[in-house]
Design a protein around this motif. Sequence first.
Motif, mmCIF file in Angstrom:
data_model
loop_
_atom_site.group_PDB
_atom_site.id
_atom_site.type_symbol
_atom_site.label_atom_id
_atom_site.label_comp_id
_atom_site.label_asym_id
_atom_site.label_seq_id
_atom_site.Cartn_x
_atom_site.Cartn_y
_atom_site.Cartn_z
ATOM 1 N N GLU A 259 4.896 -20.634 -9.371
ATOM 2 C CA GLU A 259 6.364 -20.675 -9.373
ATOM 3 C C GLU A 259 6.863 -19.966 -8.126
ATOM 4 O OE1 GLU A 259 8.308 -22.251 -11.295
ATOM 5 O OE2 GLU A 259 6.964 -22.839 -12.932
ATOM 6 N N ILE A 260 6.693 -20.641 -7.020
ATOM 7 C CA ILE A 260 6.899 -19.985 -5.741
ATOM 8 C C ILE A 260 8.371 -19.642 -5.480
ATOM 9 C CG2 ILE A 260 7.014 -22.152 -4.421
ATOM 10 C CD1 ILE A 260 5.184 -18.985 -3.366
ATOM 11 N N GLU A 261 9.296 -20.435 -6.061
ATOM 12 C CA GLU A 261 10.721 -20.135 -5.843
ATOM 13 C C GLU A 261 11.103 -18.828 -6.532
ATOM 14 O OE1 GLU A 261 9.745 -22.782 -7.685
ATOM 15 O OE2 GLU A 261 9.564 -24.236 -6.050
ATOM 16 N N PHE A 262 10.523 -18.594 -7.714
ATOM 17 C CA PHE A 262 10.787 -17.339 -8.413
ATOM 18 C C PHE A 262 10.268 -16.167 -7.588
ATOM 19 C CE2 PHE A 262 11.332 -20.272 -11.862
ATOM 20 C CZ PHE A 262 12.247 -19.662 -12.704
ATOM 21 N N ALA A 263 9.074 -16.353 -7.035
ATOM 22 C CA ALA A 263 8.484 -15.293 -6.218
ATOM 23 C C ALA A 263 9.415 -15.010 -5.034
ATOM 24 C CB ALA A 263 7.109 -15.718 -5.727
ATOM 25 N N ARG A 264 9.922 -16.079 -4.448
ATOM 26 C CA ARG A 264 10.760 -15.922 -3.263
ATOM 27 C C ARG A 264 12.040 -15.154 -3.587
ATOM 28 N NH1 ARG A 264 10.860 -17.727 2.247
ATOM 29 N NH2 ARG A 264 12.525 -16.420 3.062
ATOM 30 N N ARG A 265 12.597 -15.431 -4.781
ATOM 31 C CA ARG A 265 13.832 -14.735 -5.150
ATOM 32 C C ARG A 265 13.609 -13.233 -5.250
ATOM 33 N NH1 ARG A 265 16.391 -17.744 -10.145
ATOM 34 N NH2 ARG A 265 15.283 -19.580 -9.407
ATOM 35 N N VAL A 266 12.506 -12.850 -5.865
ATOM 36 C CA VAL A 266 12.192 -11.424 -5.973
ATOM 37 C C VAL A 266 11.978 -10.834 -4.581
ATOM 38 C CG1 VAL A 266 10.577 -9.733 -6.927
ATOM 39 C CG2 VAL A 266 11.128 -11.805 -8.222
ATOM 40 N N PHE A 267 11.244 -11.588 -3.777
ATOM 41 C CA PHE A 267 10.939 -11.146 -2.407
ATOM 42 C C PHE A 267 12.235 -10.907 -1.622
ATOM 43 C CE2 PHE A 267 10.086 -12.389 2.054
ATOM 44 C CZ PHE A 267 9.026 -11.546 2.359
ATOM 45 N N ASP A 268 13.177 -11.860 -1.721
ATOM 46 C CA ASP A 268 14.417 -11.749 -0.963
ATOM 47 C C ASP A 268 15.273 -10.567 -1.407
ATOM 48 O OD1 ASP A 268 13.868 -13.838 0.696
ATOM 49 O OD2 ASP A 268 14.913 -15.341 -0.512
ATOM 50 N N LYS A 269 15.167 -10.230 -2.696
ATOM 51 C CA LYS A 269 16.007 -9.128 -3.200
ATOM 52 C C LYS A 269 15.402 -7.754 -2.954
ATOM 53 C CE LYS A 269 18.790 -11.422 -6.655
ATOM 54 N NZ LYS A 269 18.370 -12.241 -7.803
ATOM 55 N N ARG B 194 12.243 -1.469 -11.494
ATOM 56 C CA ARG B 194 12.358 -2.455 -10.416
ATOM 57 C C ARG B 194 12.390 -1.795 -9.041
ATOM 58 N NH1 ARG B 194 18.749 -3.843 -10.863
ATOM 59 N NH2 ARG B 194 18.853 -2.321 -12.532
ATOM 60 N N PHE B 195 12.615 -0.460 -9.032
ATOM 61 C CA PHE B 195 12.649 0.215 -7.733
ATOM 62 C C PHE B 195 11.278 0.657 -7.278
ATOM 63 C CE2 PHE B 195 16.924 0.909 -9.579
ATOM 64 C CZ PHE B 195 17.595 0.077 -8.689
ATOM 65 N N ASP B 196 10.286 0.300 -8.056
ATOM 66 C CA ASP B 196 8.935 0.685 -7.691
ATOM 67 C C ASP B 196 8.282 -0.469 -6.924
ATOM 68 O OD1 ASP B 196 6.202 1.099 -7.680
ATOM 69 O OD2 ASP B 196 6.176 2.078 -9.642
ATOM 70 N N PRO B 197 7.906 -0.273 -5.662
ATOM 71 C CA PRO B 197 7.353 -1.383 -4.879
ATOM 72 C C PRO B 197 6.047 -1.951 -5.464
ATOM 73 C CG PRO B 197 7.110 0.689 -3.698
ATOM 74 C CD PRO B 197 7.996 0.962 -4.865
ATOM 75 N N PHE B 198 5.275 -1.117 -6.124
ATOM 76 C CA PHE B 198 4.052 -1.628 -6.760
ATOM 77 C C PHE B 198 4.401 -2.671 -7.800
ATOM 78 C CE2 PHE B 198 2.251 2.102 -4.906
ATOM 79 C CZ PHE B 198 0.910 1.826 -4.760
ATOM 80 N N VAL B 199 5.436 -2.362 -8.568
ATOM 81 C CA VAL B 199 5.830 -3.258 -9.642
ATOM 82 C C VAL B 199 6.426 -4.551 -9.074
ATOM 83 C CG1 VAL B 199 7.419 -3.528 -11.575
ATOM 84 C CG2 VAL B 199 6.078 -1.442 -11.351
ATOM 85 N N SER B 200 7.290 -4.432 -8.086
ATOM 86 C CA SER B 200 7.892 -5.644 -7.498
ATOM 87 C C SER B 200 6.813 -6.536 -6.900
ATOM 88 C CB SER B 200 8.879 -5.277 -6.405
ATOM 89 O OG SER B 200 9.815 -4.384 -6.902
ATOM 90 N N ASN B 201 5.884 -5.937 -6.199
ATOM 91 C CA ASN B 201 4.815 -6.729 -5.622
ATOM 92 C C ASN B 201 3.984 -7.418 -6.695
ATOM 93 O OD1 ASN B 201 5.475 -6.261 -2.990
ATOM 94 N ND2 ASN B 201 4.089 -4.522 -2.739
ATOM 95 N N SER B 202 3.806 -6.741 -7.808
ATOM 96 C CA SER B 202 3.045 -7.359 -8.892
ATOM 97 C C SER B 202 3.800 -8.552 -9.479
ATOM 98 C CB SER B 202 2.769 -6.346 -10.006
ATOM 99 O OG SER B 202 2.010 -5.287 -9.485
ATOM 100 N N VAL B 203 5.131 -8.447 -9.513
ATOM 101 C CA VAL B 203 5.922 -9.568 -10.020
ATOM 102 C C VAL B 203 5.797 -10.767 -9.070
ATOM 103 C CG1 VAL B 203 8.234 -10.389 -10.583
ATOM 104 C CG2 VAL B 203 7.563 -8.081 -11.231
ATOM 105 N N ILE B 204 5.901 -10.514 -7.791
ATOM 106 C CA ILE B 204 5.750 -11.593 -6.799
ATOM 107 C C ILE B 204 4.401 -12.264 -6.965
ATOM 108 C CG2 ILE B 204 5.491 -12.104 -4.339
ATOM 109 C CD1 ILE B 204 7.493 -9.941 -3.735
ATOM 110 N N ARG B 205 3.406 -11.422 -7.078
ATOM 111 C CA ARG B 205 2.048 -11.913 -7.190
ATOM 112 C C ARG B 205 1.881 -12.759 -8.482
ATOM 113 N NH1 ARG B 205 -3.808 -12.276 -6.642
ATOM 114 N NH2 ARG B 205 -4.149 -12.704 -8.818
ATOM 115 N N MET B 206 2.528 -12.295 -9.567
ATOM 116 C CA MET B 206 2.447 -13.028 -10.832
ATOM 117 C C MET B 206 3.029 -14.433 -10.666
ATOM 118 S SD MET B 206 4.636 -13.916 -13.585
ATOM 119 C CE MET B 206 6.005 -12.775 -13.510
#
Length: 653
Positions: free
Chosen positions: A165-175, A147-159
């Motif tokens: 599921e924009i609220e889920f994306a937002r939660r990841v983004f905020d964290k 989870r500390f890898d920005p490539f991976v986090s960005n991929s989760v947001i994108r997924m």
Amino acid sequence: MTTISGPPTLLVTSTISTLEKCKTIHETRQIHAHMIKTNLVNHTFTVGKLIALCSLSGLSGGLDYALSVFSQIRNPNAFIFFALIKGFSESSNPLQSIILYAHMLSCFKELKGIEFSLPSVLKACGKSRSFEEGRQVHAQILKTHFRFDPFVSNSVIRMYEEIGEIEFARRVFDKMFDRDVISWNSMIKGYLRAGEIELACGLFNEAPERDVVTCNAMIDGYGKNGKCELAEEVFRMMSDKDVVSWTSMISAYVLDHRPRQALDLFREMLSLGVRPDAAALVSVLSAIGDLGFVEEGKWIHNYISANKITLNPGFIVSALIDMYSKCGHIENAYHVFRCVSHRKNIGDWNSFISALATHGLGQEALEIFLDMERKEIEPDEITFLGLLSACSHGGMVDEGQYYFKIMQEKYNIVPKIQHYGCLVDLYGRAGLLEDALGVIQTMPMEADVLAWKAILSASTKHGNVAIGENAAFKVMDLAPEDSSCYILLSNIYAKARRWDDVAKVRLMMKQRGVRKIPGCSSILVNGKVHEFLVRKEMDMRNDSEVLSKIEEMVSRLKLEGYEPDLTQVLLDIEEEGKGSSLCHHSEKMALAFGLINVRNGAPIHIVKNLRICCDCHSFIKLVSRVYNRRIVVRDQNRFHHFEDGSCSCKGYW
DNA sequence: CGTCGACTTA
């Protein structure tokens, strides 16, 4: 001391370098055969290279081949899994990528190496809208250090963004504590996709950094949400535009029904030396199709050939087919279709089927489908929309029912509202109004405007006042700004000689501020467009040549039994005035102009913005015989090919 | 090893 000798180094390197040079899967197979002979198939490194090259090089058939090689090896490593997972995540079968990822997890004792595949498997989850699987991968990431890898986090947001599921994306983004421009862009894109303009705009203003992608996402998003002016604003403010910026703005104009501006912008782009790529060409082709400017379309077609722009995979082929079809040149559409015989994608088939349908070539459309079945090409829901529309434009009720049935039973496609709309249209055009209404009553969702409009125009055509009135009122409810239902209702009343009701409709329009869209027809002569607007007698300006040609046509046709159809006039004006207002329908003026200016023997192509009226339709039929001309008219719904007194629509329009 | 953007068919 014993040494376990691997294959000779020279053999390995020469095999790999030969593999890298393969241009077709056929060539790759030969090297594979060579690898079997020399026992290199048991050398994990070389086999890995083979699989990676097959999956990632875009060779047609490569992915399936890679999968079959993979199934025969004993201990695939993380690198091999990665190649396949990435390959499938970008293919039309992203689910396979998820399956392989799960397989990999069950093969490996520890997580080392699997992180390479995370961005790809997340992309596959997004692409296939696999919410559950996506959540599971996300959960796994949270439990590890990934989870500390920005490539991976960005991929989760994108997924999450792609699944909607924009609220889920937002939660990841905020964290995230290391958000970069890509995180912001994905988030903005997500809001725009969800139609949350304000939220997208908020993030756009808040973002610490913007790049060209950020702005392009805004242009595209505004355009898709009907905010063309806002898109323009962003576009004009950008200092460094790239080809995507131009393409997005061109598409925004196309969506806003401003194909002229789209084409002008494309020319501006060329003049500034920006090289169009496939996507830019696809967008401008759609503008050109809307305009019906076949010469421009041919120019683009040449440009594509001259610049060796790849036709496959992509939308170029179907865009060309669609453009030629909308310009009335169905033969050219056929030519394009035939030229790519070997690797057509589903969109190419669909475009051509729909093209044939709008040209009234229903039988031909069904034959194309038979060919698809013979070649075992899986049709999709759009294929069936094309087929159903082919049947309804050709009056083929039984066939239409058959395709509606096999779509569900043989191909497991659940009909959507558009399919039911086509079915309503199928029965309606054929005069089976009760059956059409039956579809509306039994379909599993509420009927939309299109379905009611189909009922309305069928009632107009078949003179059913009661059903037509009801349908017109439904359309007024569902689309208050649409003027066409008032016109049709008025025509229904006029046909029944209920002039009081005609006047009431007119009053209603006035009270509600609904404006009739003025009829407009255009014709291309020597590369120049000439537009004709419906015109009152008062302002004839300098069209006297056209007007006297119409007079001549009317008198020649009257000798052949032409009788103006006065029910097609909205206003209850005196009989005399009605006759002449019919003469000034824009398509008649364009036709007169064409007879004067298009060289003898050449077909006359006319584009009309509204549906052609009954009077003009029978008028043009007669003209085609009396003046011995082929006349092609595109109206709002379809094409009419007039020849020797008859029309390709056979009355179904 | 990898994360973001544009495009057709109804």
